[in-house]
Scaffold this motif. Structure first.
Motif, PDB file in Angstrom:
ATOM      1  N   LEU A   1      16.715   2.876  23.724  1.00  0.00           N
ATOM      2  CA  LEU A   1      16.157   3.823  24.696  1.00  0.00           C
ATOM      3  C   LEU A   1      16.938   3.792  26.002  1.00  0.00           C
ATOM      4  CD1 LEU A   1      12.331   3.356  24.058  1.00  0.00           C
ATOM      5  CD2 LEU A   1      13.786   5.279  23.375  1.00  0.00           C
ATOM      6  N   GLY A   2      17.429   2.619  26.380  1.00  0.00           N
ATOM      7  CA  GLY A   2      18.241   2.508  27.593  1.00  0.00           C
ATOM      8  C   GLY A   2      19.534   3.296  27.507  1.00  0.00           C
ATOM      9  N   LEU A   3      20.108   3.375  26.298  1.00  0.00           N
ATOM     10  CA  LEU A   3      21.319   4.179  26.126  1.00  0.00           C
ATOM     11  C   LEU A   3      21.070   5.651  26.414  1.00  0.00           C
ATOM     12  CD1 LEU A   3      23.062   2.848  22.882  1.00  0.00           C
ATOM     13  CD2 LEU A   3      23.836   2.608  25.234  1.00  0.00           C
ATOM     14  N   LEU A   4      19.850   6.085  26.182  1.00  0.00           N
ATOM     15  CA  LEU A   4      19.509   7.496  26.374  1.00  0.00           C
ATOM     16  C   LEU A   4      18.783   7.761  27.692  1.00  0.00           C
ATOM     17  CD1 LEU A   4      18.283   8.262  22.750  1.00  0.00           C
ATOM     18  CD2 LEU A   4      20.561   8.619  23.728  1.00  0.00           C
ATOM     19  N   MET A   5      18.644   6.749  28.533  1.00  0.00           N
ATOM     20  CA  MET A   5      17.890   6.882  29.773  1.00  0.00           C
ATOM     21  C   MET A   5      18.364   8.024  30.670  1.00  0.00           C
ATOM     22  SD  MET A   5      15.263   5.926  31.381  1.00  0.00           S
ATOM     23  CE  MET A   5      14.798   4.483  30.483  1.00  0.00           C
ATOM     24  N   PRO A   6      19.669   8.301  30.790  1.00  0.00           N
ATOM     25  CA  PRO A   6      20.062   9.434  31.640  1.00  0.00           C
ATOM     26  C   PRO A   6      19.496  10.776  31.174  1.00  0.00           C
ATOM     27  CG  PRO A   6      21.938   8.017  31.275  1.00  0.00           C
ATOM     28  CD  PRO A   6      20.828   7.525  30.375  1.00  0.00           C
ATOM     29  N   LEU A   7      19.128  10.885  29.907  1.00  0.00           N
ATOM     30  CA  LEU A   7      18.494  12.121  29.436  1.00  0.00           C
ATOM     31  C   LEU A   7      17.093  12.285  30.020  1.00  0.00           C
ATOM     32  CD1 LEU A   7      19.418  12.169  25.644  1.00  0.00           C
ATOM     33  CD2 LEU A   7      20.351  13.613  27.444  1.00  0.00           C
ATOM     34  N   PHE A   8      16.440  11.175  30.293  1.00  0.00           N
ATOM     35  CA  PHE A   8      15.070  11.211  30.779  1.00  0.00           C
ATOM     36  C   PHE A   8      14.994  11.340  32.295  1.00  0.00           C
ATOM     37  CE2 PHE A   8      14.843   8.498  26.894  1.00  0.00           C
ATOM     38  CZ  PHE A   8      14.296   9.467  26.080  1.00  0.00           C
ATOM     39  N   SER A   9      15.915  10.700  33.006  1.00  0.00           N
ATOM     40  CA  SER A   9      15.855  10.737  34.461  1.00  0.00           C
ATOM     41  C   SER A   9      17.229  10.453  35.054  1.00  0.00           C
ATOM     42  CB  SER A   9      14.861   9.695  34.974  1.00  0.00           C
ATOM     43  OG  SER A   9      14.939   9.602  36.373  1.00  0.00           O
ATOM     44  N   TRP A  10      17.751  11.428  35.788  1.00  0.00           N
ATOM     45  CA  TRP A  10      19.018  11.213  36.491  1.00  0.00           C
ATOM     46  C   TRP A  10      18.799  10.463  37.788  1.00  0.00           C
ATOM     47  CZ3 TRP A  10      23.496  11.520  34.303  1.00  0.00           C
ATOM     48  CH2 TRP A  10      23.667  12.343  33.201  1.00  0.00           C
ATOM     49  N   LYS A  11      17.544  10.425  38.273  1.00  0.00           N
ATOM     50  CA  LYS A  11      17.264   9.724  39.524  1.00  0.00           C
ATOM     51  C   LYS A  11      17.475   8.222  39.386  1.00  0.00           C
ATOM     52  CE  LYS A  11      14.032  12.952  41.564  1.00  0.00           C
ATOM     53  NZ  LYS A  11      12.703  13.135  42.138  1.00  0.00           N
ATOM     54  N   ILE A  12      17.170   7.710  38.216  1.00  0.00           N
ATOM     55  CA  ILE A  12      17.315   6.269  37.990  1.00  0.00           C
ATOM     56  C   ILE A  12      18.784   5.876  38.065  1.00  0.00           C
ATOM     57  CG2 ILE A  12      17.023   4.417  36.300  1.00  0.00           C
ATOM     58  CD1 ILE A  12      14.533   5.820  35.334  1.00  0.00           C
ATOM     59  N   GLY A  13      19.644   6.774  37.669  1.00  0.00           N
ATOM     60  CA  GLY A  13      21.062   6.444  37.650  1.00  0.00           C
ATOM     61  C   GLY A  13      21.485   5.941  36.293  1.00  0.00           C
ATOM     62  N   ARG A  14      22.682   5.410  36.249  1.00  0.00           N
ATOM     63  CA  ARG A  14      23.167   4.974  34.943  1.00  0.00           C
ATOM     64  C   ARG A  14      23.094   3.475  34.734  1.00  0.00           C
ATOM     65  NH1 ARG A  14      29.371   6.732  35.723  1.00  0.00           N
ATOM     66  NH2 ARG A  14      29.581   5.736  37.717  1.00  0.00           N
ATOM     67  N   TRP A  15      22.496   2.735  35.654  1.00  0.00           N
ATOM     68  CA  TRP A  15      22.438   1.289  35.450  1.00  0.00           C
ATOM     69  C   TRP A  15      21.681   0.890  34.180  1.00  0.00           C
ATOM     70  CZ3 TRP A  15      18.006  -1.468  35.231  1.00  0.00           C
ATOM     71  CH2 TRP A  15      16.854  -0.906  35.787  1.00  0.00           C
ATOM     72  N   PRO A  16      20.579   1.581  33.775  1.00  0.00           N
ATOM     73  CA  PRO A  16      19.964   1.190  32.496  1.00  0.00           C
ATOM     74  C   PRO A  16      20.902   1.419  31.309  1.00  0.00           C
ATOM     75  CG  PRO A  16      18.446   2.559  33.755  1.00  0.00           C
ATOM     76  CD  PRO A  16      19.767   2.613  34.446  1.00  0.00           C
TER      77      PRO A  16
END
Length: 147
Positions: free
Chosen positions: A86-101
């Motif tokens: 799920l962390g690999l796909l995190m930018p699909l869910f929220s760009w605010k979090i950034g790419r650190w996940p």
């Protein structure tokens, strides 16, 4: 008699890339990385789900290492695989979090794959070792390309 060598040639220079060409290259690179991320995420989500839902007998029939460790460790690895997928796909869910996940997940998967490659090689599970080698070949470019 002295030997003469030709003068060293000048280094090959690249022509500057136009902004439109640079955007096209960046677009293809981004598409390739998302494709690799999707493949890795699908694999690890499915593998983690199987480790959480399948009986230990089925897992031992598919892989030898679950017979050597506790059931809690196998289930824990399944949870970690799902979280990292799920962390690999995190930018699909929220760009605010950034790419650190994404980066943490990719690094975690590379570490997990390297460990499991070693475990499978020691256990002489050639098919599973090759699978982990392919997964490393998928995940390392994601980690390097997204950093």
């Amino acid at each position: 008699m002295s030997s003469t060598f030709p003068a060293p040639s000048s280094p090959v220079t690249r022509a500057p890339v136009s902004p439109a060409r640079a955007r096209t290259i960046a677009g293809y690179r981004n598409l390739a990385l998302w494709t690799l991320q999707g493949w890795a995420a699908m694999f690890f989500f499915a593998a983690g789900y199987a480790k959480l839902t399948e009986s230990m007998d089925n897992l031992v029939a598919l892989m030898t290492w679950p017979a050597l460790v506790s059931q809690n460790l196998v289930r824990g690895v399944g949870i970690v695989e799902i979280i990292l997928a799920l962390g690999l796909l995190m930018p699909l869910f929220s760009w605010k979090i950034g790419r650190w996940p994404l980066l943490v997940s990719a690094a975690g998967l590379v570490a997990m794959e390297a460990i499991m490659l070693t475990v499978h090689m020691i256990g002489m599970d050639i098919g599973l070792a090759l699978t982990n080698a392919v997964l490393l070949a998928i995940t390392i470019p994601v980690l390097l390309g997204r950093r």
